[in-house]
Each structure stands twice: as structure tokens, then as C-alpha cells.
Design an enzyme around this catalytic site. Sequence first.
Site: not given
Ligand code: LLP
Length: 463
Positions: A233, A271, A313-315, A364, A391-392, A421
Site C-alpha cells: 500500500s 496500493g 482493488e484501490p482503496g 506507521y 493519555c500518552e 484508514y
Molecule cells: N486489496 C487488498 C487485498 C488489500 O489487502 C488492500 C489493502 C487493498 C486492496 C487496498 O489497498 P490501498 O489501495 O488502500 O492501498 N492500514 C494501512 C493500509 C493497509 C492496507 C491493507 N490492504 C494504512 O493505513 O496505511
Amino acid sequence: MVAPGAAAGTPLGTPWPRTATRGADGVVSVGGVSLHDLATTQGTPLYVVDETDMRGRAAALRTAMTAAFAEQGVEAELFYAGKAFLCRGVARWMTEEGLGIDTASLGELTTALSAGVDPARIGLHGNNKSDAEIELALSEGIGRIVLDSLVEVGRVADAAAALGTRARAMLRVTTGVHAGGHEYISTGHEDQKFGLSVHPARAGEDSPALAALLAILDRPELELLGIHSHIGSQILDPAGFAAAASEVMRLRAELAERSGALVGEVDLGGGFGVAYLPGEVELEPERIAKETASAVAEAAATTGTALPQVSFEPGRSIAGPAGITLYTVGTVKPVRLPEGSDVAERLYVSIDGGMGDNIRPALYGAAYHAELVGRTSAAPLVRARVVGKHCESGDIVVHDVDLPADVHAGDLLAVAVTGAYGRSMASTYNLLPRPGVVAVRAGKVTPLVRRETVADLLALDLG
Ligand code: LLP
């Protein structure tokens, strides 16, 4: 065009949402809604999503991918990764923009289904899926279950047999490509829990990925759609996606050679990196599209196989930059630093949220940008640190940012690029209720997720 009721202003630019503007009075508006008015009517802390930006990002990715792969004569499909931020409103936006929904838990899957998303456009991930997750996915007939281990091949096939159905399956593989912003969010290298390696453990053996693909083909209750790879990611260099695509294509050809089955699809995961700070540049949809399309085409030519359909699969790249968090400043405290520090004095600016609503800096070491959004100031800039109320001492939201020296209690402060996230990883540490989420668009506010209250927290406490 200026939205009704909104004052014209100067666009804020990166890393702020696309419709963010600052008026002459210093008040920032997003989606034609003044953040000052939002804070007054909705309270703070508050997550604010620029609906136009989020939908636009989904549409731009879809257009870029579709165009690049159409040139090769194949289709590209997008699934929004709900883990970045999912609620029913967002699931509907993504569906309207032509994306499917990628889920990774019973909660995400149930939310997508309850939003009315066509089950055929839903995927389910997970390295340790529960029986309930598998059963719901199969009974609703979702479009794809991404199998993550050999054990799961058997579990899902057995569950499908018991339900008298056939599961549409992909296999998640690891390619050895190491990419991403932080070790915890890099998933393509092989010393981790996800997927199965495309590399044999010993020379002459089948790779774990090939063995699992053959096992899937052996089970009539499973329909093998294709191979899945997610390399990590917050990736800013498209070369990693291209390298992973080649590895997956090589495995696909190897499977075809061994079994005669040429699977129809390759999923390259999400990612795509975004700009968190002013001056940073995101990984543009056209670049990812172009590089992955040519890597897939090249690998198809090298292996002498027909091109597959490709999915992503973009998030983060859809939800992240479209969202901000709005806070109210409380205590402001100058702290003199020891000789030799980067600055002589640091201004600690406490806000009414913190690591509970944004754990990413603590988890991170993620860097963020913040600005005052409720007024102008002619005061000189000073080096500040935006901290929460938990509290930290590690409860830091922005490590280093220059803020006007006259920042004071009651000021409105916004942190950019918290749309992915942020809410989805929020906690109730110190029993601080989680902020609500509102969408803004064309001067209109649409609540997406209600603010949690102390009463909500107490309702879970059985006394
Ligand atoms: N597909 C799969 C199988 C995944 O595990 C993930 C993210 C995505 C798609 C989406 O990735 P993106 O496009 O959002 O980068 N909590 C961490 C990010 C963890 C991502 C986990 N998997 C953060 O806050 O940076």
C-alpha cells in the site's frame, strides 16, 4: 462554478480535497460548505468527505484502466477496497461509479450487501476467514472469494458442497515483489501471512501457489476465476505492479501448461500511493494503467498465452485525499527544546481528537499536513506539533507543521488526507467516542456515519 450558498475562494490544491477553497476571511469550504458552519452544526472532531472528489477519483481510475486495457483488447474491472472506508453511502457511490466492492470481513461484506450492492460485484478477502464469512459469501452468491491458503481451498469447497453451490474463487499469491510505504503494509514479499508463494521452496518442486491452483482445479465445487496479487500500500512507483504482473502471468502460463486451464483473470490488487503533504505527487491513474497494461501484454507475448481480463482493488487512492478531519484547538503550549534540537521551541497544539481517530502516525510514522481553516492570521509561522487528547505522549497527529504563532483555543484546524484508514481504523481508546462522518457536495451536507456518544460506549458495558 461556485456551489449555491458558498463564497468564491482560492483553491487550496494538494493535499486538500479537490473542491476545497479558502475565502477572503480565511474560512475554508469543501463541497461548497464552510468548515466553520460544519463545525458549528455537526461539532468536532468530524470526518468530512468531499463526495465530488471521491467519486471523481473512482471514475478517473476506472476510465484510465478501461482505456489502457481496451487498447490490448481486454477488459479492466475495479473493486473499491472497503477497508479504506466503508459505509452504505460510500458503497452506493462506488456502485454508481461502476466499481465493485472488495470486502475483508463479515462486517464489510454485510455492509456492502446491505447497501444493495449486486453480490456478483462483491469480493471477499481474508487470510483466516470464519465459517460465517464463507457461508454468507456463498449463500449470497458473491462474485469472488479470494482463497488465501491450501486449508482454505478445502474449507470453501466443502462449504460450497454443503450449500449445494459452486464458489467463484481466485487464489492470492505472493510474488516476492516488495513495495509500499511501511513494512506492515507491504504484502508482496514472502515472509508474511498472506497468500502463497509463486516460487518453489526447493528446486524441482511445484511452488505453493501452483500446488494450490491445481488443488482448486481438482474440486468441482470451485470455479477458478484467476490469480490475485496485492503487493502493498502507498506505492508511488508503478514498477512494482509491473513486476508483480509479470510474475502472475508466468504462473498463469505454468498452470495452463500443467493442467490445460488458462484462467481468465488476473487481479493486481490496490496500493496506489497518494500525496499526503504539499509538494508530494500521487501515483497517477494513467501511469499505473499504462505500465500494468504493457507489463501484462508483454508477459502474454513472452509466455505465448492469450491476454487475461485484469482487475484492481484501490482503496486509499479513492478515499484518502477526498477526506479531511476537522478539529477544534484546545490547549496550546510552547515547549523549549534542548540545545541541538531541530528548533529551539516547539508549539504543542492540542486538538479534541488524536490517535483514536487517526492511528497512522503512531502506527506507521505517517506524516500529515494541517492548517487553520477558520480564519486568516498575519502572525509569523512557528514550528508546531499537533497532538491529541489521549493519555500518552505518542498521541501525535502531525509531527511537524508550521502554524501561525497566534493559534489559540477555539481555532478550527483540519488535517488533510484522512479519508482512508482514518475512520476505518479508529478506536475508542480512553473511551473517547469515535467522530461521525459527513459528506459534502454542492453546498449540501449528508451525514454518512453518526458520531458515537459516551452512551453508545456505555451501552456495550454490561455493568
Ligand atoms: N486489496 C487488498 C487485498 C488489500 O489487502 C488492500 C489493502 C487493498 C486492496 C487496498 O489497498 P490501498 O489501495 O488502500 O492501498 N492500514 C494501512 C493500509 C493497509 C492496507 C491493507 N490492504 C494504512 O493505513 O496505511
